[in-house]
Design a protein around this motif. Structure first.
Motif, PDB file in Angstrom:
ATOM      1  N   ARG A   1       0.791  -1.212  -0.020  1.00 23.73           N
ATOM      2  CA  ARG A   1       0.037   0.232  -0.154  1.00 23.73           C
ATOM      3  C   ARG A   1       0.839   1.085  -0.049  1.00 23.73           C
ATOM      4  NH1 ARG A   1      -3.231   0.593   4.773  1.00 23.73           N
ATOM      5  NH2 ARG A   1      -1.983  -1.235   5.588  1.00 23.73           N
ATOM      6  N   LYS A   2       1.909   1.252   0.727  1.00 20.89           N
ATOM      7  CA  LYS A   2       2.917   2.339   0.707  1.00 20.89           C
ATOM      8  C   LYS A   2       3.528   2.828  -0.714  1.00 20.89           C
ATOM      9  CE  LYS A   2       6.871   4.063   3.384  1.00 20.89           C
ATOM     10  NZ  LYS A   2       7.715   3.689   4.562  1.00 20.89           N
ATOM     11  N   LYS A   3       3.628   1.505  -1.353  1.00 15.75           N
ATOM     12  CA  LYS A   3       4.428   1.869  -2.666  1.00 15.75           C
ATOM     13  C   LYS A   3       3.332   2.452  -3.673  1.00 15.75           C
ATOM     14  CE  LYS A   3       8.066  -1.795  -2.265  1.00 15.75           C
ATOM     15  NZ  LYS A   3       8.258  -3.241  -2.382  1.00 15.75           N
ATOM     16  N   LEU A   4       2.064   1.747  -3.442  1.00 13.00           N
ATOM     17  CA  LEU A   4       1.203   2.156  -4.258  1.00 13.00           C
ATOM     18  C   LEU A   4       0.853   3.699  -4.013  1.00 13.00           C
ATOM     19  CD1 LEU A   4      -1.058  -1.005  -4.517  1.00 13.00           C
ATOM     20  CD2 LEU A   4       0.058  -0.057  -6.387  1.00 13.00           C
ATOM     21  N   ALA A   5       0.874   4.244  -2.853  1.00 13.74           N
ATOM     22  CA  ALA A   5       0.345   5.427  -2.546  1.00 13.74           C
ATOM     23  C   ALA A   5       1.310   6.368  -2.981  1.00 13.74           C
ATOM     24  CB  ALA A   5       0.207   5.693  -0.925  1.00 13.74           C
ATOM     25  N   ALA A   6       2.872   5.901  -2.816  1.00 12.64           N
ATOM     26  CA  ALA A   6       3.900   6.836  -3.435  1.00 12.64           C
ATOM     27  C   ALA A   6       3.811   6.816  -5.032  1.00 12.64           C
ATOM     28  CB  ALA A   6       5.232   6.188  -3.108  1.00 12.64           C
ATOM     29  N   MET A   7       3.497   5.842  -5.627  1.00 13.07           N
ATOM     30  CA  MET A   7       3.396   5.891  -7.266  1.00 13.07           C
ATOM     31  C   MET A   7       2.107   7.000  -7.513  1.00 13.07           C
ATOM     32  SD  MET A   7       3.790   1.907  -8.028  1.00 13.07           S
ATOM     33  CE  MET A   7       3.000   1.929  -9.480  1.00 13.07           C
ATOM     34  N   ASN A   8       1.136   6.719  -6.600  1.00 13.57           N
ATOM     35  CA  ASN A   8      -0.174   7.651  -7.158  1.00 13.57           C
ATOM     36  C   ASN A   8       0.146   9.043  -6.740  1.00 13.57           C
ATOM     37  OD1 ASN A   8      -2.685   8.924  -7.122  1.00 13.57           O
ATOM     38  ND2 ASN A   8      -3.762   6.962  -6.989  1.00 13.57           N
ATOM     39  N   ALA A   9       0.938   9.185  -5.515  1.00 14.15           N
ATOM     40  CA  ALA A   9       1.400  10.628  -5.308  1.00 14.15           C
ATOM     41  C   ALA A   9       2.180  11.255  -6.310  1.00 14.15           C
ATOM     42  CB  ALA A   9       1.817  10.705  -3.902  1.00 14.15           C
ATOM     43  N   ALA A  10       3.230  10.586  -7.062  1.00 12.93           N
ATOM     44  CA  ALA A  10       4.053  10.919  -7.831  1.00 12.93           C
ATOM     45  C   ALA A  10       3.382  11.380  -8.884  1.00 12.93           C
ATOM     46  CB  ALA A  10       5.335  10.018  -8.082  1.00 12.93           C
ATOM     47  N   VAL A  11       2.347  10.583  -9.326  1.00 14.50           N
ATOM     48  CA  VAL A  11       1.531  11.230 -10.636  1.00 14.50           C
ATOM     49  C   VAL A  11       1.041  12.811 -10.485  1.00 14.50           C
ATOM     50  CG1 VAL A  11      -0.579  10.705 -11.953  1.00 14.50           C
ATOM     51  CG2 VAL A  11       0.952   9.133 -11.434  1.00 14.50           C
ATOM     52  N   ILE A  12       0.607  13.117  -9.271  1.00 14.23           N
ATOM     53  CA  ILE A  12       0.010  14.512  -8.873  1.00 14.23           C
ATOM     54  C   ILE A  12       1.001  15.373  -8.427  1.00 14.23           C
ATOM     55  CG2 ILE A  12      -2.274  13.777  -9.073  1.00 14.23           C
ATOM     56  CD1 ILE A  12      -2.327  13.685  -6.053  1.00 14.23           C
ATOM     57  N   GLY A  13       2.232  14.991  -8.177  1.00 12.10           N
ATOM     58  CA  GLY A  13       3.348  15.665  -7.476  1.00 12.10           C
ATOM     59  C   GLY A  13       2.758  16.104  -6.067  1.00 12.10           C
ATOM     60  N   SER A  14       2.452  15.224  -5.423  1.00 13.98           N
ATOM     61  CA  SER A  14       2.079  15.351  -3.890  1.00 13.98           C
ATOM     62  C   SER A  14       3.029  14.382  -2.907  1.00 13.98           C
ATOM     63  CB  SER A  14       0.720  14.895  -3.712  1.00 13.98           C
ATOM     64  OG  SER A  14       0.326  14.772  -2.230  1.00 13.98           O
ATOM     65  N   LYS A  15       3.093  14.821  -1.777  1.00 16.76           N
ATOM     66  CA  LYS A  15       3.968  14.006  -0.727  1.00 16.76           C
ATOM     67  C   LYS A  15       2.855  13.352   0.003  1.00 16.76           C
ATOM     68  CE  LYS A  15       8.089  15.689  -1.702  1.00 16.76           C
ATOM     69  NZ  LYS A  15       8.992  14.872  -2.563  1.00 16.76           N
TER      70      LYS A  15
END
Length: 134
Positions: free
Chosen positions: A58-72
């Motif tokens: 879940r942590k990896k998926l959240a980081a991938m999704n956040a990267a798409v929108i430029g979020s931390k």
């Protein structure tokens, strides 16, 4: 039409704050089953569902999704279960079929008193890391 079903439709809302406890296997199975019975073009059932409960995944998926929108921050709002819906890129009605799967699952979750929130960007998440969805 059953009043209870209309009430479920009328009262379902997106949840953006989740408890830090995992849902039961029975609850998860019920939500996933609702998704598998969603209508699809030509009865092809081209969409497929991936449930993720492992904290590190879940942590990896959240980081991938956040990267798409430029979020931390975590775009999945730290939900204890992520349910991703995919469809082959060559499916003519991939978006429509996936949408039906998601709606069925969100209504089922609400009927079970579980929160849910539609989070988009799976296509961008996996394209960004070089994994095709075809």
């Amino acid at each position: 039409m059953e009043h209870d079903f209309l009430e479920i439709i009328k009262t379902r809302r997106s949840c953006r704050k989740f408890q830090d406890r995992q849902i039961s296997h029975v609850e998860l199975d019920a939500v996933l089953e609702a998704g598998t019975y969603a209508p699809s073009a030509g009865g092809r059932q081209s969409a497929f569902i991936v449930a993720v409960q492992n904290k590190e995944q879940r942590k990896k998926l959240a980081a991938m999704n956040a990267a798409v929108i430029g979020s931390k921050s975590n775009p999945f709002y730290d939900a204890p279960t992520y349910v991703l819906v995919f469809a082959p890129s060559n499916a003519h009605t991939a978006i429509e079929d996936g949408t039906c799967v998601l709606e069925n699952m969100m209504l089922a979750a609400h009927a079970l008193n579980l929160g849910s929130c539609w989070i988009h960007r799976e296509k961008e998440m996996f394209t960004t890391v070089g994994i095709g969805l075809s």
